[in-house]
Each structure stands twice: as structure tokens, then as C-alpha cells.
Design a protein around this motif. Sequence first.
Motif, PDB file in Angstrom:
ATOM      1  N   HIS A   1       0.834  -1.197   0.000  1.00 23.52           N
ATOM      2  CA  HIS A   1       0.000   0.000   0.000  1.00 23.52           C
ATOM      3  C   HIS A   1       0.874   1.254   0.000  1.00 23.52           C
ATOM      4  CE1 HIS A   1      -3.003   2.738   2.221  1.00 23.52           C
ATOM      5  NE2 HIS A   1      -3.514   2.509   1.027  1.00 23.52           N
ATOM      6  N   ARG A   2       0.821   2.020  -1.095  1.00 21.13           N
ATOM      7  CA  ARG A   2       1.645   3.226  -1.270  1.00 21.13           C
ATOM      8  C   ARG A   2       3.135   2.889  -1.207  1.00 21.13           C
ATOM      9  NH1 ARG A   2      -1.944   6.905   3.001  1.00 21.13           N
ATOM     10  NH2 ARG A   2      -3.959   6.153   2.237  1.00 21.13           N
ATOM     11  N   GLY A   3       3.466   1.701  -1.693  1.00 20.82           N
ATOM     12  CA  GLY A   3       4.851   1.236  -1.633  1.00 20.82           C
ATOM     13  C   GLY A   3       5.151   0.593  -0.294  1.00 20.82           C
ATOM     14  N   LEU A   4       6.356   0.067  -0.168  1.00 26.56           N
ATOM     15  CA  LEU A   4       6.757  -0.608   1.075  1.00 26.56           C
ATOM     16  C   LEU A   4       7.332   0.449   2.012  1.00 26.56           C
ATOM     17  CD1 LEU A   4       6.620  -3.554   1.992  1.00 26.56           C
ATOM     18  CD2 LEU A   4       9.010  -3.790   1.346  1.00 26.56           C
TER      19      LEU A   4
ATOM     20  N   ALA B   1       9.591  -2.112  -2.550  1.00 28.71           N
ATOM     21  CA  ALA B   1       8.558  -3.058  -2.978  1.00 28.71           C
ATOM     22  C   ALA B   1       9.048  -3.909  -4.148  1.00 28.71           C
ATOM     23  CB  ALA B   1       7.290  -2.307  -3.359  1.00 28.71           C
ATOM     24  N   VAL B   2       9.664  -3.262  -5.116  1.00 22.77           N
ATOM     25  CA  VAL B   2      10.198  -3.997  -6.274  1.00 22.77           C
ATOM     26  C   VAL B   2      11.243  -5.007  -5.826  1.00 22.77           C
ATOM     27  CG1 VAL B   2      11.604  -3.760  -8.344  1.00 22.77           C
ATOM     28  CG2 VAL B   2       9.678  -2.214  -7.982  1.00 22.77           C
ATOM     29  N   GLU B   3      12.162  -4.580  -4.963  1.00 23.62           N
ATOM     30  CA  GLU B   3      13.232  -5.462  -4.513  1.00 23.62           C
ATOM     31  C   GLU B   3      12.697  -6.667  -3.746  1.00 23.62           C
ATOM     32  OE1 GLU B   3      15.775  -2.944  -2.248  1.00 23.62           O
ATOM     33  OE2 GLU B   3      16.635  -1.949  -4.009  1.00 23.62           O
TER      34      GLU B   3
ATOM     35  N   GLU C   1       8.663  -0.818 -14.701  1.00 23.50           N
ATOM     36  CA  GLU C   1       8.517  -1.367 -16.050  1.00 23.50           C
ATOM     37  C   GLU C   1       9.144  -2.751 -16.146  1.00 23.50           C
ATOM     38  OE1 GLU C   1       8.387   0.131 -20.600  1.00 23.50           O
ATOM     39  OE2 GLU C   1       9.611   1.272 -19.196  1.00 23.50           O
ATOM     40  N   GLY C   2       8.348  -3.701 -16.633  1.00 26.51           N
ATOM     41  CA  GLY C   2       8.825  -5.064 -16.796  1.00 26.51           C
ATOM     42  C   GLY C   2       9.003  -5.829 -15.500  1.00 26.51           C
ATOM     43  N   LYS C   3       8.496  -5.261 -14.395  1.00 26.91           N
ATOM     44  CA  LYS C   3       8.693  -5.903 -13.088  1.00 26.91           C
ATOM     45  C   LYS C   3       7.336  -6.269 -12.486  1.00 26.91           C
ATOM     46  CE  LYS C   3      13.004  -3.366 -12.686  1.00 26.91           C
ATOM     47  NZ  LYS C   3      13.694  -2.196 -12.105  1.00 26.91           N
ATOM     48  N   THR C   4       7.090  -5.906 -11.250  1.00 27.55           N
ATOM     49  CA  THR C   4       5.861  -6.320 -10.579  1.00 27.55           C
ATOM     50  C   THR C   4       4.679  -5.420 -10.955  1.00 27.55           C
ATOM     51  OG1 THR C   4       6.573  -5.044  -8.646  1.00 27.55           O
ATOM     52  CG2 THR C   4       7.049  -7.404  -8.640  1.00 27.55           C
ATOM     53  N   PRO C   5       3.433  -5.925 -10.758  1.00 24.17           N
ATOM     54  CA  PRO C   5       2.242  -5.177 -11.193  1.00 24.17           C
ATOM     55  C   PRO C   5       1.928  -3.972 -10.313  1.00 24.17           C
ATOM     56  CG  PRO C   5       1.778  -7.532 -10.988  1.00 24.17           C
ATOM     57  CD  PRO C   5       3.095  -7.287 -10.317  1.00 24.17           C
TER      58      PRO C   5
END
Length: 275
Positions: free
Chosen positions: A41-44, A62-64, A130-134
Motif C-alpha cells: 500500500h503506497r509502496g513498502l 517493494a520492487v526489490e 517497467e517489466g517488473k511487478t504489477p
Amino acid sequence: MKLGTKIGLAALGAAGAWCALLRPRRNQPGWDKLAGVKYAHRGLHNADKGVPENSMAAFQLAVEAGFGAELDVHLMADGNLAVVHDSDLTRVCGKPGIIEELVEEDLIEYPLMGTEELIPLFQEVLELFEGKTPLIIELKVEGGNANALTDAVMAMLEDWNGVYCLESFHPGVLLRLKERYPWVLRGQLSQNFLKGSEVHGLSLPARFLLTNLLTTAFTGPDFVAYKWQDRKNPSLRLMRALYGVHEVGWTVRDRQTLDDLEADGVPAIFEGFLP
């Protein structure tokens, strides 16, 4: 015809009309790419560790960690899109300011929560994911700008290589998506607006309609993102039982609730803990 029979037929007709108003769009492709993902939610974010909500640092974490993210988008005065939850920046920036009245150059004056992090532009966040998680992208309508906001977001997403859906509390966003961007997965955000003090300036009829999802037949959402504490709402339960509508639960702050939602096939937007 006896009075009891008339009353019964009237009740049956009313129930049928209610169910008809709840009919969503069905079988739109793409949900499989969004399901089974946990959304930060709103990033980690973690304010205690100097990572504000809706900041590039929070989205990077969040991506990591392999999570998707939910984020909020506002339309600025210069046509740029800012990723921040509140229109009034006092809470997140410690100084007054309305994001819709600002331009990109103003953002340097609005650091997030006493850190060096600034309110990111939507384009920056898209580049990171881009190209990573939704992404679950919430469109924040202010001052009747539903169409302009939706068009600006879709222009930014036109060539983006990523997985996303769009959602909003405002039915006008879903109508715009239905009319101009029918290929996009769209969701109606809601909660029980009939209880508590958080009514967002809505009239009682509007609160009733939104709580009970009675704009659905007109806006055709693919999913309903409902506040998890309120998900026993009869209309939501009918939509799931009759039409198999997709559901997203927000905002989850403990592992047990997240596990319960996922066991029910409901992706969760979480905050405040690591799943």
C-alpha cells in the motif's frame, strides 16, 4: 390479486432490479497477471525508518521484495501527474499546498515527511516498475477532473511495458475508461460510507449508492476493491455469488487477515508488516 401477493411480486421485482444494477463486466482478459500478487500500500513504506508513503524509496523496496504496489495519482496544474495520496499536502509534507494547483517545479518545496524524498511523478514510478511487478493505480479525482485525469494517465501508460489495473472511488473514471479505453482492467473502490465519520463530503444518496455498488451496471467494473472490514456488504456478496466478480481487499495490516483473504481468492493490499 391479494395484497400479500402484490407485495411479494413487488419485492421480487425490486430484488431483481437490485441484482441487475450490480452486473459487472465479465471475462475481461488480464486478471490472471494481477491475481496471486501481494500489493504494498503506497509502496513498502516505513516512516519510522525514513521511508515515506508513495515515495521512490518505498516503491524501490517493494520492487526489490517482489511485491506489487498500490499508488495514488493526481493531475497537476501543468498537466503532470503526481504520485501522492492527499490533495492537501499538509499531512505528508508538513506544509499547506494543493497538489492540483502546483507544477513540477514546485515539488522541490514539498519534501515528504521531513525526509529528502520528494513527491514523485507518475512517469518516474512507471520507469521503476517497467517489466517488473504489477501496479494497482488509483485515480484521485478533484474538482470534477475525472475525464482529464483519466486521459492523462492513459496517455502515460500508452507505451508502458508493465502489468497494471486502474481503480477509483469516482464512477466518472470508470465511465471514461469504459467509453475510451475498454481494454483496460478497471475497478470500483468502495467501503461502507454509511458508518463512521469518513464520508468525504458525499451526500447521503451518494454514500448509499457507492456503499452498495449501485453504479456498477453503468460503469461495468472488472473488479471491486472493497475495504476488507466492510466486505460482508450484501451487494458485494451478491456480485461474487451471481457474477463471480473479482475482489481486492484493502488495507490489510496483519498476516492472518491477508491469509484469510488470499484463501478466499482475494488479492490483498497490505501495509505495516512484511507478508
